[in-house]
Structure formats: C-alpha cells, structure tokens
Design a protein around this motif. Structure first.
Motif, mmCIF file in Angstrom:
data_model
loop_
_atom_site.group_PDB
_atom_site.id
_atom_site.type_symbol
_atom_site.label_atom_id
_atom_site.label_comp_id
_atom_site.label_asym_id
_atom_site.label_seq_id
_atom_site.Cartn_x
_atom_site.Cartn_y
_atom_site.Cartn_z
ATOM 1 N N TYR A 88 -3.427 27.835 24.648
ATOM 2 C CA TYR A 88 -2.622 29.067 25.183
ATOM 3 C C TYR A 88 -2.202 29.764 24.099
ATOM 4 O O TYR A 88 -2.356 29.569 22.979
ATOM 5 N N VAL A 89 -1.326 30.968 24.572
ATOM 6 C CA VAL A 89 -0.809 31.861 23.610
ATOM 7 C C VAL A 89 0.431 31.325 22.922
ATOM 8 O O VAL A 89 1.482 31.052 23.773
ATOM 9 N N LEU A 118 0.975 36.318 15.564
ATOM 10 C CA LEU A 118 2.262 35.499 16.342
ATOM 11 C C LEU A 118 3.233 36.394 16.493
ATOM 12 O O LEU A 118 3.704 37.113 15.581
ATOM 13 N N PRO A 119 3.760 36.512 17.541
ATOM 14 C CA PRO A 119 4.773 37.369 18.096
ATOM 15 C C PRO A 119 6.290 37.246 17.425
ATOM 16 O O PRO A 119 6.906 38.092 16.926
ATOM 17 N N ILE A 175 -4.092 29.793 17.460
ATOM 18 C CA ILE A 175 -3.309 30.929 17.532
ATOM 19 C C ILE A 175 -4.326 32.175 17.932
ATOM 20 O O ILE A 175 -4.074 32.784 18.686
ATOM 21 N N ILE A 176 -5.178 32.270 16.874
ATOM 22 C CA ILE A 176 -6.202 33.508 17.084
ATOM 23 C C ILE A 176 -6.776 33.544 18.341
ATOM 24 O O ILE A 176 -7.096 34.635 19.069
ATOM 25 N N LYS A 197 -0.307 20.375 26.610
ATOM 26 C CA LYS A 197 -1.187 20.384 25.350
ATOM 27 C C LYS A 197 -0.547 20.530 24.204
ATOM 28 O O LYS A 197 0.140 21.586 24.299
ATOM 29 N N LYS A 198 -0.947 20.116 23.106
ATOM 30 C CA LYS A 198 -0.685 20.517 21.754
ATOM 31 C C LYS A 198 -1.341 21.571 21.269
ATOM 32 O O LYS A 198 -2.654 21.665 21.603
ATOM 33 N N ILE A 199 -1.022 22.568 20.627
ATOM 34 C CA ILE A 199 -1.435 23.668 19.912
ATOM 35 C C ILE A 199 -2.771 23.378 18.896
ATOM 36 O O ILE A 199 -3.553 24.205 18.882
#
Length: 845
Positions: free
Chosen positions: A461-462, A490-491, A455-456, A424-426
C-alpha cells in the motif's frame, strides 16, 4: 589534521576541552608534559555509562570535569571487557562535541526533495515540531489509515519497545521496522538451525587451542573487540589461528594460517573441512557418537548405512555425509575456493586434533551472501562435529539476565488501532519471496532493505508517514539510490538524529537526539567473556544543545501532544505502566519518564528483594554508581541435554529448518523446492535441510566486470557514525592497507599492472548498478582477482569532516552501497553485501 599517534593518548584525556574550546586545568596538562606517575589535581569524577560503538555495548566510565567529558575508560566493575575498551569509545568524545550536530528542531521549507535539493531547514521550537507531527498522525487516524505509518529503527537500547513496538501498536500500525536484517541475521541463521540459538555466540578465548576465523577480525571489527584485544596475546601463546579472508586483516596478519579465499566460497571450505574430519575419524565421540563396530565407514565417495551409527547429542551426521559431504574433498574445494587442498586438510586436522577447545568463528562475511545461510550453517556445524559447542575453550551461549519485560500494550489499542495493527507489514515479511525464518517462524524477522522498494512500488500500500531514529539507511543500505527515491516519494518523514546525515536531507521535521553515551538514560543487556551483563547509560553531563532522548523523552512529548488532540491512549500507557519501582510514583514529565523506564527495566538486578544469581546489588543507587551488573560465569554444556531444536539435539540434518521451510511452503501452497527456487538457492529435496555448498551468486557479467568486489569494516567505525571526527580520518591507516584522510580501493599489484593503474591513481569504480571515484592502493594483502574497500567513507551529507565539501555535497571517497544492488539472503531476510556479491571494473580518470 596534524595530530600524531604519539599525541593520541594524550589527546583522549582532554578531548572535551580541546573540542569544545574549554581550557583544561594546568595541573592536568603539566602531569602529561612531565609524564610523571602521579595523579593530577582535578575536581572531576568518573561516572558510569555504556558505549554503543558496536553491538558489544561495553560498560565504560566517563571522566567529567566542569560539565565536560574529558576522558573515557573501561568500567572496572565489568567482568566482560576486563575494564578495558577499544579505540571506538574515545572517538565518541569528538562525536559528542561535534560542531555539526543538530542543535534544535528543524523544519523543511523546500517541498522538493532530492540529493541536489537544499532542504532549506529553519529552526523551530519543540512545541511546533511535535504539534506538526501529531497533526499528521491524527490525520491518519481520522482516515482509518494508521497502518500507513512506519517507525524505522536503527541502533537502540533495551527501552526501544517504548518507541518501536508500543507506539506503533497503540497507534495502530504493524510497521515497526528494525535495522537488524541489515546487520547479520544470516549469521544467526547458521547457529539457530543447528543449535536453536538466534543470537551471536560468546567464545571461550581463555581456554581455546585453535580458532578458525570465517571472515572475522576479532581484534578490529568483531562484537567483542576489548575482550579480544585483551586476550589475543594469550590466545596466540596458547592456540593456533587460521584466518579465512580475501584480505590480510589485522587478525590475519597475526595468524598461523592465512587462507585468502575467493569471496563467496566459504561454504566449499567448510564442507571440505567437515569431510576431512569425518574421513580421518576425528569427530567427537562424546558429542556426536560412533559406529557400532568402532570402525570408520566414512569413505570418500561412498554412502553409509545410517543403522551403523549411533548418535549421542547430534542428529543426522550420516545423512549429512550421504547428502553432501561424501564428495566434498579438499581437492574439490581447492578448485572453487582458490585455497590449496593440502592447506584445507592441514587446518581441518589441526582444528579437530585440538578439540574440544576449538572455535569455528562465524561472521557476517561468510553469511551475508545471497546464498549465505547454508555457508553459515556449515561453518558453525564444525563446532558440533568436534564437540566444542558450549564446551570448554569453544563456542558458548548466554547466561540469564534478569530484567523486566515491556508491559502489555494490547489493552490500550482502540478499534482503529486494532484494525490498522492487523494490516500487512510494509516490508512484505513472510511472503513467498521473503521467508525471514527467524526463530523458525515464517515472517518471524524483518526485511529492512525491502521497505524502500515497497514505498516506491506502493506495495502492499502507499506509505504516508514515517519516523526514523538513530539510522541513516540512505547511506547504510545496499542499493542506496532506492532509499533516495523512496524518501523523495514519502509524503512526510521525521528524522530523530544527532547529525544531519544523508537520511536527514529528506526529512520534513528534524529532531535533535541526545548523544547515546553521555547525554541519555538507557539500559542494555549483553554477554561475552563467559558473563552476561546489564549495563546502564546515564546523562554524565548536561547537554550543550536543545536535545531530547529519542526512545523516551521524545515519545512522552509526542504522547502529550496526541492527548491534547483527543488520543490519549499512548500517554495513558506510558503513565500507568512505567511507574518508579522505588516509590510507585507515575511519571509527570519526559525527564521522569526516561528515568523511570530505565529503573523499571533494570529493577530485577538492583532490587535486593528479587532473587537472582550473579552480583548482589543493594539498590538503584549502587547500580547507578557501579554502572553494571554481572551474571555468574557461563556453565559449560548447559544445553547439552536439550538444545531447543526439534530433536532437542545439535542438528546436522535440521529437522528444525525442515519444519520451518515446510510451514512456509504450506502457507503459500507451494513445495519446499519452489521456496528454494524463489529464494535463489540451488538445493532441492533433502539437501535443503543440511549445511551444504552453494555456488556463490554474483551480480555483473564477468566479461564487463572482471573484478570481484569485497568490503570490510574499520576498527574506528562506530556503527558507521564516526566519519565526521578528525581522529577517524587521521588514524584511518590503522586499518591494514588504508590511508588517512582518504578512501582507497585496495588491489593486488598483479591486478594493478593488468589494468594499467598504479598506486595513488584516481579511478572510477563501476558495477552494473552504480559508480564511485576513489584512489588505487597497490597492496599485497589482497587476493589477486579481487578488490577490497573499507566501508564508511563516501558521506555527502554528514558534516564538514566526513565530506570533502559539505556545502557542495562532495563526498570523501565513495559509498560501497552505491555499487551494491539491493539483494538478500532471503531465508533470514539478511541484506546481502559480502561474498563477492558485486563484480566491478576500474577505469583510470
């Protein structure tokens, strides 16, 4: 800061010298001082390139002397902009020599992220920077998590697919996220679901006789400013202008009619004007058709038998009347829009009387509202009603531009990439909540501003890694604080940028980008003034700093690093698919790759062996010298036989939209009515398939937040990137009502008295979502009950000029996006920011 308008033109001629501290040659200065009509001695030369200060992408010529840019002008070979430019390209010179530019790669040493945190960047080599990025990418591949990477694209050239599509696809991610829905997708929605054109329109200004401007400000902030400035005297001499805008814009000040509409009520005006045109029998018989008996059966309040009307090139005019228009009288619209019924009637009748040489000029102001898609359809439908679509003096489409398409990259996807690519797209595009019906397809667009929430909330997904280029969504997206929170979470984030923007503050690695107009290879396509064109960018000077071209050079270097670590698919793709069209040689360096890519995409216009209509060039060197290829003039009525819609006609009752909505509903096992409910629209049943009025959706309780907030764009705003130049700040009062070196909230004197403030007072402006501090400007050019502010000020991290205090992160004024919530025109996925989206209150400080 002491520069005057009189010295502005002089300064543009020697800007590079002034900004970079280079002494100009005495003959040049002497010629200006004596104001003689003689050519100054110089060893400089004019070199072709392209401005990207807006989406016009104007061909320009740059004067280069001693490896310094000193002047810029329109490209004399361009048939689109008449060899002229607007103020924006001049500002690019100061951007180029901005001392606050990122000069070398940087690495973050403070792991904690936030607006108040110092990133503690330290300079590193390109090798170390790219090695770090490649390691992070390879870690995702090792863990079969390639889909947890995203490429975040801002502005771009036509070589964008190298970085935006090919890179994430070959790596294994579906997440190429473009900025486009932040910009104006809802505007394109209006044209697509009437005439199947998902694009901006061109306009026949030379032949038009009446223009209705729906929030558009053509001589200041539209997408064809040089053309509009060049033609506006002619337009005013030969046509009437009606400007619909709550603000007295530069264009409205020159119009015959100013309609200061209540923000968000454009749809009421558009449907009422359509009502008048049909009621008065002023529709185009050639284009629309007529009643069998020749009488006019469009009587207010009464339905019409569809069998009585025979349509020619349109579909559903009677259905439109029966479903929506029969009750949309000027008196009804006056109550909602704040515009007198007699003015609505007059404008509609004069518009129709001048047809087909008329333009209903749609803009984001009408469309980028929570319920703006149908307002966009209604405004554009007026062109169909009077037969001005693709007709002389009306709205035009585009001509074909021969260019090579990006080579297929599917065969370079391995098993890991193939799996990740189909995740899936973010941005959650195509979900029930976000139809994004670009080109009639559920999920065909992009929901840019929803990525922060994804993202939050870690939905779907992460996201673990992202690379952003030529963007600053922490500043330019509504609900700006969400992007701060998202990037804090975001890492690993890489930012490719020219300036240390707000988004850069959250980066782990910063890569310095070549400046688009003067330091890079690029190719761009566009249209206006009845011509399509292909125009190039080329490095007109050698960069002063250690910068690279984002879409090509950076990608090549990263591909080499990935190859060293065992993943060479990307490098193989770039090497094998982007050969020099002249020699067949494969690229062996980032510089060669950048050059060959531009030659590859543009080959059909410069290769004399490829048949084409338009300019006939003799080879690559001639394109390099001229800088632009022009098509043949647009042919009127080119699509009248087949518009490309489901019915092949111009659609008032949009079978094309009906099919798109039904497929989206079927995909989610719901009804179209449910889709309308989830996307915050009020229409039910067949009303969803015609242009219609929707009550504007506003955030904020009217009792607590009594003022409707509206915003506009500056004629000096280079895609939001010019605020760190002194010329932008010094000439900010070129925008009606604004002040130089300041940021003001423009309110009518009636409201100033009502709320106990006066000119120059510092106030806190609050919405239900945030607050900013600015000064009050009493100005009669604002509709009472509304407050208007220009977008562009409020930078807390762009440089010493954009901020009041860059080191302390003190902004100059306020960012409108800290007032706006994140919301959408969901059918197109366009970010909502206009139409009085937000209510505010003001408090004197």
């Amino acid at each position: 800061m002491g520069i005057t308008r009189r010295t502005f033109l002089k300064a543009t001629a020697i800007t590079g010298a002034a900004v970079a501290g280079i002494k100009a040659k005495e003959p040049v200065l002497k010629a200006f001082a004596e104001n003689k009509n003689t050519k100054a001695e110089s060893n400089g030369k004019w070199v072709a390139s392209t401005c990207q200060g807006c989406t016009s992408w104007c061909p320009v010529q740059v004067y280069v002397e001693d490896n310094r840019v000193t002047k810029i002008r329109g490209n004399v070979n361009s048939k689109a902009n008449h060899g002229n430019i607007c103020p924006r390209p001049h500002l690019a010179i100061q951007q180029m020599y901005d001392p606050d530019r990122i000069k070398v790669p940087l690495k973050r040493t403070n792991p904690k992220k936030g607006r108040k945190e110092d990133p503690k960047f330290v300079p590193i080599s390109w090798d170390e920077a790219l090695d770090t990025i490649a390691d992070k990418l390879m870690e995702l591949r090792k863990n079969h998590e390639t889909h947890k990477f995203a490429l975040l694209r801002g502005r771009y050239t036509e070589a964008t697919e190298i970085i935006y599509k090919a890179f994430p696809s070959i790596f294994g991610s579906p997440n190429g996220i473009s900025h486009s829905s932040i910009c104006a997708e809802a505007e394109k929605f209006g044209a697509y679901y009437t005439e199947a054109m998902w694009d901006y329109r061109d306009y026949d200004l030379a032949e038009t006789r009446y223009i209705i401007l729906w929030g558009a400000d053509p001589i200041a902030s539209n997408r064809q400013v040089p053309h509009a400035i060049n033609m506006w005297g002619h337009v005013m001499d030969n046509a009437k202008l009606a400007a619909i805008d709550p603000r007295l814009s530069a264009t409205a000040a020159k119009a015959d009619e100013w309609l200061p509409v209540i923000p968000g009520e454009d749809g009421a005006l558009a449907t009422a004007m359509a009502h008048v045109i049909l009621r008065e029998g002023m529709w185009s018989r050639e284009f629309v058709g007529d009643f069998i008996d020749g009488a006019n059966h469009f009587v207010p309040g009464q339905t019409v038998d569809e069998a009585l009307f025979v349509e020619n090139l349109t579909n559903g005019v009677v259905k439109w009347w029966n479903l929506e228009l029969k009750d949309r009288t000027p008196e009804w619209a006056a109550e909602r829009s704040g515009i007198p019924a007699e003015q609505i009637t007059r404008v509609a009748k004069e518009f129709a009387a001048a047809a087909p040489r008329v333009i209903s000029w749609l803009s984001p102001g009408t469309a980028m509202q929570i319920r703006g898609g149908y307002s966009a359809m209604a405004a554009h439908a007026l062109n169909g009603l009077v037969g001005s679509v693709q007709n002389v003096g009306g709205t035009l489409g585009k001509t074909k531009i021969p260019a090579n398409k990006t080579p297929d990259y599917k065969k370079y996807q391995d098993e890991i990439a193939e799996h990740g690519y189909h995740e899936k797209k973010i941005d959650r595009v195509g979900t029930l909540e976000y139809p994004a019906l670009k080109d009639g397809k559920s999920g065909g667009g992009v929901v840019t501003n929803a990525v922060a929430d994804s993202i939050i909330n870690e939905d779907p997904y992460v996201l673990k890694m992202a690379i952003g280029y030529w963007n600053n969504w922490v500043f330019s997206c509504t609900g700006a604080d969400r992007w701060e929170k998202a990037l804090e979470k975001l890492p690993f984030f890489v930012h490719i940028t020219t300036n240390p923007a707000e988004m850069t503050q959250y980066a782990d690695i910063v890569l310095p980008a070549a400046f688009h107009l003067f330091e890079r290879w690029g190719v761009l396509y566009n249209k206006y003034n009845k011509h399509g064109y292909l125009t190039i960018q080329q490095p007109v000077v050698k960069p002063l700093w250690d910068v690279k071209i984002d879409e090509t050079e950076v990608m090549w270097l990263l591909a080499e690093k990935l190859a060293e670590k065992g993943f060479r698919n990307l490098l193989d793709y770039y090497t094998n698919e982007f050969k020099d069209p002249e020699t067949g040689k494969k690229p062996t360096s980032p510089e060669e790759f950048a050059l060959y890519a531009v030659k590859f995409y543009s080959q059909p216009v410069w290769d004399p062996t490829i048949e084409k209509k338009g300019d006939q060039l003799k080879g690559w060197n001639e394109l390099l010298e001229k800088g632009v290829w022009n098509s043949e003039p647009f042919k009127y009525k080119a699509k009248w036989e087949d518009f490309g819609t489901k019915t092949k006609k111009f659609e008032f009752y949009s079978e094309t939209l009906k099919e798109a909505l039904e497929k989206h509903a079927e995909k989610h096992e719901v009804t179209v009515d449910k889709v309308m409910e989830v996307t915050k629209y009020l229409a039910r049943g067949e009303l969803a398939f015609v242009p219609h009025y929707e009550e504007p959706f506003r955030h904020g309780d009217e009792k607590e937040f009594p003022i409707i907030f509206s915003e506009h764009r500056s004629r000096l705003n280079r895609e939001g990137r010019s605020a760190n130049t002194t010329w932008y700040q010094e000439f900010k009062d070129a925008d009606p009502g604004d002040e130089k070196w300041d940021d003001v909230l423009k309110i009518n004197p009636i409201d100033a008295k009502k709320y106990g403030v006066k000119n120059g007072d510092k106030v806190k402006v609050s919405s239900a979502f945030g607050s900013i501090e600015v000064k009050v400007k009493e100005w009669e050019g604002v509709r009472p009950g509304t407050a208007v502010k220009c977008y562009g000020q409020g930078h807390w991290a762009y440089g010493r000029t954009a901020s009041l205090d860059y080191q302390k992160k003190m902004p100059r004024g306020g960012n409108n996006n800290e007032l706006h919530p994140s919301d959408f025109e969901r059918l197109s996925a366009s970010t909502a920011r206009h139409g009085g989206l937000t209510r505010i209150k003001i408090e004197k400080i």
